[in-house]
Design a protein around this motif. Sequence first.
Motif, PDB file in Angstrom:
ATOM      1  N   GLU A   1     -22.685  38.544  23.130  1.00 21.46           N
ATOM      2  CA  GLU A   1     -23.981  38.521  23.791  1.00 21.46           C
ATOM      3  C   GLU A   1     -23.904  39.208  25.155  1.00 21.46           C
ATOM      4  O   GLU A   1     -22.961  38.989  25.915  1.00 21.46           O
ATOM      5  N   ARG A   2     -24.914  40.027  25.438  1.00 21.55           N
ATOM      6  CA  ARG A   2     -24.982  40.628  26.765  1.00 21.55           C
ATOM      7  C   ARG A   2     -25.467  39.616  27.799  1.00 21.55           C
ATOM      8  O   ARG A   2     -26.089  38.599  27.453  1.00 21.55           O
ATOM      9  N   MET A   3     -25.186  39.896  29.062  1.00 22.82           N
ATOM     10  CA  MET A   3     -25.525  39.006  30.166  1.00 22.82           C
ATOM     11  C   MET A   3     -26.274  39.784  31.243  1.00 22.82           C
ATOM     12  O   MET A   3     -26.299  41.017  31.217  1.00 22.82           O
ATOM     13  N   PRO A   4     -26.853  39.090  32.221  1.00 16.59           N
ATOM     14  CA  PRO A   4     -27.384  39.796  33.386  1.00 16.59           C
ATOM     15  C   PRO A   4     -26.299  40.647  34.033  1.00 16.59           C
ATOM     16  O   PRO A   4     -25.107  40.301  33.980  1.00 16.59           O
ATOM     17  N   GLY A   5     -26.692  41.758  34.651  1.00 18.86           N
ATOM     18  CA  GLY A   5     -25.720  42.711  35.182  1.00 18.86           C
ATOM     19  C   GLY A   5     -24.712  42.099  36.131  1.00 18.86           C
ATOM     20  O   GLY A   5     -23.504  42.375  36.032  1.00 18.86           O
ATOM     21  N   ALA A   6     -25.172  41.261  37.054  1.00 17.89           N
ATOM     22  CA  ALA A   6     -24.250  40.671  38.029  1.00 17.89           C
ATOM     23  C   ALA A   6     -23.253  39.734  37.346  1.00 17.89           C
ATOM     24  O   ALA A   6     -22.083  39.665  37.731  1.00 17.89           O
ATOM     25  N   SER A   7     -23.708  39.018  36.329  1.00 17.80           N
ATOM     26  CA  SER A   7     -22.808  38.115  35.597  1.00 17.80           C
ATOM     27  C   SER A   7     -21.757  38.906  34.834  1.00 17.80           C
ATOM     28  O   SER A   7     -20.566  38.558  34.834  1.00 17.80           O
ATOM     29  N   ALA A   8     -22.187  39.968  34.158  1.00 16.29           N
ATOM     30  CA  ALA A   8     -21.234  40.794  33.417  1.00 16.29           C
ATOM     31  C   ALA A   8     -20.219  41.421  34.364  1.00 16.29           C
ATOM     32  O   ALA A   8     -19.026  41.508  34.045  1.00 16.29           O
ATOM     33  N   ALA A   9     -20.681  41.885  35.517  1.00 12.53           N
ATOM     34  CA  ALA A   9     -19.772  42.475  36.503  1.00 12.53           C
ATOM     35  C   ALA A   9     -18.741  41.450  36.965  1.00 12.53           C
ATOM     36  O   ALA A   9     -17.559  41.776  37.144  1.00 12.53           O
ATOM     37  N   PHE A  10     -19.166  40.204  37.157  1.00  9.99           N
ATOM     38  CA  PHE A  10     -18.244  39.154  37.584  1.00  9.99           C
ATOM     39  C   PHE A  10     -17.165  38.903  36.532  1.00  9.99           C
ATOM     40  O   PHE A  10     -15.968  38.870  36.836  1.00  9.99           O
ATOM     41  N   VAL A  11     -17.581  38.749  35.279  1.00 11.51           N
ATOM     42  CA  VAL A  11     -16.607  38.479  34.225  1.00 11.51           C
ATOM     43  C   VAL A  11     -15.668  39.671  34.054  1.00 11.51           C
ATOM     44  O   VAL A  11     -14.430  39.524  34.058  1.00 11.51           O
ATOM     45  N   ASN A  12     -16.224  40.864  33.919  1.00 12.10           N
ATOM     46  CA  ASN A  12     -15.378  42.042  33.677  1.00 12.10           C
ATOM     47  C   ASN A  12     -14.489  42.364  34.866  1.00 12.10           C
ATOM     48  O   ASN A  12     -13.350  42.820  34.697  1.00 12.10           O
ATOM     49  N   GLY A  13     -14.987  42.141  36.073  1.00 19.05           N
ATOM     50  CA  GLY A  13     -14.146  42.351  37.255  1.00 19.05           C
ATOM     51  C   GLY A  13     -12.986  41.376  37.306  1.00 19.05           C
ATOM     52  O   GLY A  13     -11.880  41.722  37.740  1.00 19.05           O
ATOM     53  N   THR A  14     -13.222  40.163  36.854  1.00 15.92           N
ATOM     54  CA  THR A  14     -12.136  39.185  36.749  1.00 15.92           C
ATOM     55  C   THR A  14     -11.100  39.642  35.722  1.00 15.92           C
ATOM     56  O   THR A  14      -9.888  39.591  35.970  1.00 15.92           O
ATOM     57  N   LEU A  15     -11.569  40.115  34.576  1.00 16.24           N
ATOM     58  CA  LEU A  15     -10.655  40.579  33.530  1.00 16.24           C
ATOM     59  C   LEU A  15      -9.830  41.777  34.002  1.00 16.24           C
ATOM     60  O   LEU A  15      -8.677  41.940  33.606  1.00 16.24           O
ATOM     61  N   ALA A  16     -10.430  42.615  34.860  1.00 12.95           N
ATOM     62  CA  ALA A  16      -9.747  43.830  35.305  1.00 12.95           C
ATOM     63  C   ALA A  16      -8.543  43.541  36.188  1.00 12.95           C
ATOM     64  O   ALA A  16      -7.594  44.332  36.224  1.00 12.95           O
ATOM     65  N   HIS A  17      -8.558  42.417  36.900  1.00 17.03           N
ATOM     66  CA  HIS A  17      -7.499  42.144  37.880  1.00 17.03           C
ATOM     67  C   HIS A  17      -6.588  40.998  37.464  1.00 17.03           C
ATOM     68  O   HIS A  17      -5.512  40.831  38.040  1.00 17.03           O
ATOM     69  N   CYS A  18      -7.000  40.206  36.453  1.00 14.65           N
ATOM     70  CA  CYS A  18      -6.289  38.950  36.197  1.00 14.65           C
ATOM     71  C   CYS A  18      -4.866  39.156  35.712  1.00 14.65           C
ATOM     72  O   CYS A  18      -4.038  38.253  35.822  1.00 14.65           O
ATOM     73  N   MET A  19      -4.543  40.348  35.180  1.00 13.05           N
ATOM     74  CA  MET A  19      -3.188  40.614  34.705  1.00 13.05           C
ATOM     75  C   MET A  19      -2.380  41.438  35.708  1.00 13.05           C
ATOM     76  O   MET A  19      -1.244  41.821  35.429  1.00 13.05           O
ATOM     77  N   ASP A  20      -2.967  41.749  36.859  1.00 16.53           N
ATOM     78  CA  ASP A  20      -2.304  42.562  37.886  1.00 16.53           C
ATOM     79  C   ASP A  20      -1.832  43.899  37.320  1.00 16.53           C
ATOM     80  O   ASP A  20      -0.744  44.383  37.629  1.00 16.53           O
ATOM     81  N   PHE A  21      -2.683  44.512  36.476  1.00 13.55           N
ATOM     82  CA  PHE A  21      -2.335  45.768  35.815  1.00 13.55           C
ATOM     83  C   PHE A  21      -3.293  46.879  36.236  1.00 13.55           C
ATOM     84  O   PHE A  21      -3.284  47.961  35.651  1.00 13.55           O
ATOM     85  N   ASP A  22      -4.132  46.604  37.233  1.00 12.30           N
ATOM     86  CA  ASP A  22      -5.139  47.557  37.672  1.00 12.30           C
ATOM     87  C   ASP A  22      -4.567  48.517  38.709  1.00 12.30           C
ATOM     88  O   ASP A  22      -3.527  48.258  39.311  1.00 12.30           O
ATOM     89  N   ASP A  23      -5.263  49.636  38.923  1.00 12.43           N
ATOM     90  CA  ASP A  23      -4.719  50.682  39.797  1.00 12.43           C
ATOM     91  C   ASP A  23      -4.657  50.238  41.255  1.00 12.43           C
ATOM     92  O   ASP A  23      -5.281  49.248  41.667  1.00 12.43           O
ATOM     93  N   THR A  24      -3.887  50.962  42.044  1.00 11.40           N
ATOM     94  CA  THR A  24      -3.613  50.620  43.444  1.00 11.40           C
ATOM     95  C   THR A  24      -3.719  51.862  44.302  1.00 11.40           C
ATOM     96  O   THR A  24      -3.267  52.943  43.906  1.00 11.40           O
ATOM     97  N   HIS A  25      -4.295  51.702  45.492  1.00 10.09           N
ATOM     98  CA  HIS A  25      -4.258  52.778  46.480  1.00 10.09           C
ATOM     99  C   HIS A  25      -3.185  52.461  47.516  1.00 10.09           C
ATOM    100  O   HIS A  25      -3.061  51.317  47.984  1.00 10.09           O
ATOM    101  N   LEU A  26      -2.413  53.473  47.836  1.00 12.20           N
ATOM    102  CA  LEU A  26      -1.436  53.344  48.912  1.00 12.20           C
ATOM    103  C   LEU A  26      -1.777  54.348  50.000  1.00 12.20           C
ATOM    104  O   LEU A  26      -2.210  55.464  49.709  1.00 12.20           O
ATOM    105  N   PRO A  27      -1.636  53.942  51.299  1.00  8.75           N
ATOM    106  CA  PRO A  27      -0.935  52.747  51.782  1.00  8.75           C
ATOM    107  C   PRO A  27      -1.803  51.509  52.013  1.00  8.75           C
ATOM    108  O   PRO A  27      -1.312  50.518  52.539  1.00  8.75           O
ATOM    109  N   SER A  28      -3.078  51.536  51.659  1.00 13.43           N
ATOM    110  CA  SER A  28      -3.921  50.369  51.931  1.00 13.43           C
ATOM    111  C   SER A  28      -3.575  49.179  51.036  1.00 13.43           C
ATOM    112  O   SER A  28      -3.930  48.044  51.357  1.00 13.43           O
TER     113      SER A  28
END
Length: 473
Positions: free
Chosen positions: A71-98
């Motif tokens: 089921e689709r969700m409101p945009g802000a809700s979907a962004a919250f869930v998917n943003g959580t999934l993107a970082h929860c495994m610590d496998f997302d990209d990184t900028h250096l040196p920040s």
Amino acid sequence: MRGLVDDVADFAAEAARHGLPARRREATTRAVLDTVGVMVLGSTQPIRHTVLAVTGQWGALPESTVIGHPERMPGASAAFVNGTLAHCMDFDDTHLPSVLHPSSSVVPAALAVAEAAGTDGPRLLDAVAVGTEVCIRLGMAGYDEERRNSVFFDRGQHATSICGAVGSAVAAAMVLSGDAATIAAAGSIAASMSSGLIEANRTGGTVKRIQTGWAAHCGVTAAQLAVAGLTGPPTVLEGRFGFFRAFCGERAWPQRVTDGLGDRWHADQLHVKPYPCNHFTHTVIDAALELRRRGVRPAGVRAVELGVAEPVLRTIAEPAAAKAAPATGYAAAFSGPYAFAAALAGGGGLGVHVQDFDDTAVRRADVLELAAKVRCHADAECTRIFPDQLPSRVTVHLADGRTERVSCLSNRGGPGRPLTDAELDLKFSLNTGTGYDPADTAAIGQEIRRLTTTPDVRPTMKLLRTHHCGGMP
């Protein structure tokens, strides 16, 4: 009165109106591909149930796709869930040196509003590119060049989520409006929503896993409020009671937000992670893989000296007993001794993969026996290079009396050692294969690579709506 946020908005509006060069869009497509793959992997984790249980109570407007959810969700809700999934495994990209992870908030936010609006692929990519750049520039404005460390992190703040909220808002507003005044308002509003602490890195808790999701949620919400007419202060970034003074005190350089904006892209320094663990451990893994290529095996190791940059020690080496025998797979992802041992023992994927950092893997006797032989120390050369790279130098004393040494002074996956298309595709297919069968995995990858020309992103997102294999129900 004009402020820095207005200059940012002018640049973003220009990009929305005229588009970015093909090279920039192609680079952004790689970031979207990588982030979507990581989100699919994250959708197999228990944290998915936690955030879905909450967001399911927020409303039911079917606007945007949640990875692996029918089921689709409101945009802000979907962004919250998917943003959580993107970082929860610590496998997302990184900028250096920040040491920011910009894509894990900006990409989910932009995808959510682009799907709801039926945006074309080029507009989505331009929004992601600019939002990512804004996120990074905010982080760099809080980077102390003399001390070579992030002021945000020094003060216990999660710069990724703090800066990601504003970057996500700029991206979302570019998709929804493209008007400079609206983009400025969205960024200014999101600055009041920015938040994130990193105490969980020290003493535990799972809250850090949702912080990029919350930044994406803030970005979408701020953009929607800006479109509806809410405004924010023009000096929200540099003002006496603004973003930098609040988060960084006297140690901030706000002019970096706009210096060379449009001519120099900090996003060119993004690093795509080859391994699903804390980035500080990656050259440690590289060193172990090189030793394995030389024929070194755990049973033949008597002792290991692991030299890293001094600021890294508190994350991947202390307390020593806990790092040598991590209590959970998630804790293992922040352990230098464990990462070295797992890689030398022989891992999956591009060297080590998710199966090497689960709660079963951390009980492997051979890996734990080797991890206990690793002694970590600050290395002067590594400290000098940090954080432009996250280097390590390893000395291994073997049972037969020989000594092997490896120096890994630059990170695999960074601009100096980028992942090849084949390596990026392997990472994507392994991650996406946790939720989809091979045919669907291939179709998703093809659709993402076509974003440079596709007239509507909704068919791409539809492919991600339901798991077909392997994923959690």
